[in-house]
Design an enzyme around this catalytic site. Sequence first.
Site, PDB file in Angstrom:
ATOM      1  N   CYS A 159       3.095   0.545  -2.346  1.00  0.00           N
ATOM      2  CA  CYS A 159       3.899   0.981  -3.524  1.00  0.00           C
ATOM      3  C   CYS A 159       4.002   2.446  -3.667  1.00  0.00           C
ATOM      4  CB  CYS A 159       3.155   0.442  -4.741  1.00  0.00           C
ATOM      5  SG  CYS A 159       1.478   1.313  -5.333  1.00  0.00           S
TER       6      CYS A 159
ATOM      7  N   CYS B  51       0.888   4.770  -2.924  1.00  0.00           N
ATOM      8  CA  CYS B  51       0.555   4.986  -1.491  1.00  0.00           C
ATOM      9  C   CYS B  51       1.415   5.978  -0.792  1.00  0.00           C
ATOM     10  CB  CYS B  51       0.624   3.629  -0.758  1.00  0.00           C
ATOM     11  SG  CYS B  51      -0.199   2.242  -1.755  1.00  0.00           S
TER      12      CYS B  51
END
Lengths: 83, 353
Positions: free
Chosen positions: A11, A14
């Site tokens: 996502c 990250c």
Amino acid sequence: MLTIKILGHGCQNCQKLEKVTRQAVTDLHIEANVVKVSEDADIFAYPILSTPGLVINEKLVCAGRIPNAGEVARWVKESLAVN
Amino acid sequence: MQSHHLPVEPFFVRHRDVKLFTIVGVAAVLWLVAYNVIQPLADWLTYGLLGLAVTSQLGQSIAFFLYDVPKILLLLTGMVFAIGIVRTFFSPERTRALLGGKREGVGNVLAALLGIVTPFCSCSAVPLFIGFVESGIPLGVTFSFLIAAPTINEVAIVLLYGLFGWRIAGLYIASGLVIAIVAGAIIGRLKLERYVEDFVWKMQRAKGSFEEHLTWSDRIERAWDSVKEIVAKVWPYVIVGIAVGAGIHGYVPESALVTIMGRDAWWSVPAAVLLGIPLYSNAAGVIPIVSALIEKGASLGTVLAFMMSVVGLSLPEVIILRRVLKPQLIAVFVGVVACAIMITGYLFNIVIR
């Protein structure tokens, strides 16, 4: 060579963590292998409850938030000092 | 236990902390001053500098916009900072430890409360779910946490407070908690463990838990980081939302929406919930529009149901949870939460006259 793992399912958080980490590595002029880990089984090899996680040389240094480049640089230096 | 900081006790105050406390104190004073000058400033700009008549529609819309945007942004900064500090005292690890060994009932209440203060992003729903369930926390208690965390959202609290006052903001928090507790308790009662994906029960998790020691400087820095992050993400929505709200404020006739969104249109509550599920927006974009809707005759229960559905039941979160839950359990989760939100909506429509 240092191995740095970014734990997470890919996502936005990250991706931000990866960017910050690569920035810190570049700023320190060191060579490091930055890998993304997104398989559940591989992520849970570390004691993590919330992503993104940051692992430097197999040690979990940060979980559930995005650190700044300064913090990452400090952990990298600490890890280099240990080895 | 791993720690990367110097092993300093959490409450130990150091020289650097004193310096940061001073900065925070000065910032708080500046904040209060700014909060008190924006109303006269907005009026002066609109009616003095631009020379618009106090009774004109354009004048009212512009004054509303010039006051509300800085007010909401100031409230947002203050509130996100305060919650940011509180959240440094909590972590998913600590929450799991607090919930461990709690029975259902007490566990549901505690989980819903912890859902408000535990820092948690919905991308982490999978590791958190696995970590909770695997450590023996009941399924229903885990769901109470997973429902409360996104539903009771600090941005929504700030906007509701800023636009409607404490009563509505309080109602929103209370009903969010009740929904999370009740929906979690129901899911727990239904004994749906077999509808959790099988790999969850077999997952071999590393033992131990991640912990950090934080100084006050760390806490202040992290809270400030979250202010920067949230305000950077949300400010365009606030401006657009309030601009739309200001437009409606000045131009749409009163009670234009009574027939379609008023409390007597029974179908408006389920329609609002259904509409809210695919709409995954941050609360900031929705609430200013919502405030304008209420002003024009949409009923509060309908509008609150819509908001809770937008933040609490989001399609991306459902897709993430599908990785650990079988379709049957996903359906129960969405169904139970949607029903709870609808009941809340009807209740407000009946109670608040």
